[in-house]
Enzyme design. Structure first.
Site, PDB file in Angstrom:
ATOM      1  N   ALA A  13       0.815  -1.229   0.000  1.00 10.95           N
ATOM      2  CA  ALA A  13       0.000   0.000   0.000  1.00 10.95           C
ATOM      3  C   ALA A  13       0.844   1.274   0.000  1.00 10.95           C
ATOM      4  O   ALA A  13       0.308   2.370  -0.079  1.00 10.95           O
ATOM      5  CB  ALA A  13      -0.917  -0.002   1.230  1.00 10.95           C
ATOM      6  N   ASP A  62       6.410  -7.154   6.100  1.00 10.65           N
ATOM      7  CA  ASP A  62       7.234  -7.678   5.011  1.00 10.65           C
ATOM      8  C   ASP A  62       6.552  -8.960   4.536  1.00 10.65           C
ATOM      9  O   ASP A  62       6.482  -9.941   5.276  1.00 10.65           O
ATOM     10  CB  ASP A  62       8.655  -7.966   5.530  1.00 10.65           C
ATOM     11  CG  ASP A  62       9.558  -8.525   4.436  1.00 10.65           C
ATOM     12  OD1 ASP A  62       9.049  -8.957   3.375  1.00 10.65           O
ATOM     13  OD2 ASP A  62      10.785  -8.545   4.656  1.00 10.65           O
ATOM     14  N   TYR A 154       9.546 -13.822 -12.693  1.00 13.23           N
ATOM     15  CA  TYR A 154       8.401 -12.970 -12.336  1.00 13.23           C
ATOM     16  C   TYR A 154       7.123 -13.565 -12.928  1.00 13.23           C
ATOM     17  O   TYR A 154       6.102 -13.694 -12.251  1.00 13.23           O
ATOM     18  CB  TYR A 154       8.649 -11.560 -12.886  1.00 13.23           C
ATOM     19  CG  TYR A 154       7.494 -10.603 -12.725  1.00 13.23           C
ATOM     20  CD1 TYR A 154       7.248  -9.973 -11.505  1.00 13.23           C
ATOM     21  CD2 TYR A 154       6.644 -10.313 -13.802  1.00 13.23           C
ATOM     22  CE1 TYR A 154       6.184  -9.079 -11.366  1.00 13.23           C
ATOM     23  CE2 TYR A 154       5.585  -9.423 -13.667  1.00 13.23           C
ATOM     24  CZ  TYR A 154       5.361  -8.815 -12.445  1.00 13.23           C
ATOM     25  OH  TYR A 154       4.307  -7.928 -12.314  1.00 13.23           O
TER      26      TYR A 154
END
Ligand SMILES: NC(=O)c1ccc[n+]([C@@H]2O[C@H](COP(=O)([O-])OP(=O)(O)OC[C@H]3O[C@@H](n4cnc5c(N)ncnc54)[C@H](OP(=O)(O)O)[C@@H]3O)[C@@H](O)[C@H]2O)c1
Length: 239
Positions: A13, A62, A154
């Site tokens: 965020a 985290d 990714y």
């Protein structure tokens, strides 16, 4: 759904897409739990939300750390007594040819992008299943429809999210929980500036458009749900 006083965790965020989603949800009256590592940036988002009378709570997290994730959901439950919405948005990108790709970087990507989403969905469902309601939206990528060079790990992490999401969606539908995917194309954030510096910045998707997509999905009537949305740059190739 009316979003007023719905409790919503947004991961990642502190900037980019997650920041835009947090602000948009807060404007709809939702109580936002802001999760990311950089507390200073989370404080800036909280300030932005407060400026229009919105409510938010910062929980530094985290997403590669299981303890942090358990703490995020425990604190949310303690503070709000429920969890209505989870937006799994936190993600990292490391570019590189597979042949040179370091195992350490593979682990970094997978720990945040896939293991983090697994742990986050698991902890959310521990709250949502007993309450018999909840909405989870996982942010994937248009990379799952393509095979861009130097993005294999990714892309694999985002494929993982797709599989996880589809399976969970079927698993928890009976419990009144709806789960969905958004696959964004190039969005104007720090991540894309690093991943695709070749794309003209003026043609990137504004993060606010991803936020509007989230709001659209959540505000449909109780009789409708959208499983996934692929939102691309208008300048990119259709389909
Ligand atoms: N931008 C695009 O074109 C694009 C396209 C498709 C999909 N996506 C996806 O959209 C999501 C958001 O990306 P973005 O473009 O907004 O990137 P961004 O601007 O780099 O923001 C990434 C966010 O993830 C957080 N994050 C990174 N590692 C984290 C960790 N270990 N724990 C907790 N939070 C962490 C960051 O916060 P901290 O650094 O403060 O922890 C930050 O808030 C990602 O999942 C990305 O893969 C982006």
């Amino acid at each position: 759904m009316d979003l007023n006083h719905k409790s919503a965790i947004v991961t990642g965020a502190s900037k980019g897409i997650g920041r835009a989603i947090s602000i948009a949800l807060a404007k709809e009256g939702a109580d936002i739990i802001l999760a990311a590592r950089t507390e200073e940036k989370l404080r800036e988002v909280k300030k932005d939300i407060s400026s229009f009378g919105g409510n938010s709570l910062i929980i530094p997290t985290d997403m590669s750390n299981e303890k942090d994730i358990l703490n995020l959901f425990d604190k949310t439950k303690k503070e709000f007594g429920k969890l209505d919405i989870l937006i799994n948005n936190a993600g990292i990108f490391i570019k590189g040819n597979l042949v040179d790709f370091r195992t350490e970087d593979y682990n970094k990507i997978m720990n945040v992008n896939l293991r983090g989403v697994f742990l986050s969905c698991r902890q959310a469902l521990k709250i949502m299943i007993p309450q018999k309601s909840g909405f989870i939206i996982n942010i994937s990528s248009n990379a799952v429809f393509k095979g861009y060079p130097e993005q294999s790990v990714y892309t694999a992490s985002k494929h993982g999210i797709v599989g996880l999401t589809k399976s969970i969606a079927n698993e928890v539908q009976k419990d009144g929980i709806s789960v969905a995917l958004i696959h964004p194309g190039g969005v104007d954030t720090e991540l894309i500036n690093y991943a695709r510096p070749d794309i003209d910045k003026s043609l990137l998707i504004p993060p606010e458009d991803i936020a509007k997509t989230v709001i659209y999905m959540l505000k449909l009537s109780d009789n409708s749900w959208v499983d996934e949305i692929f939102i691309r740059r208008r300048a990119a190739k259709p389909f």
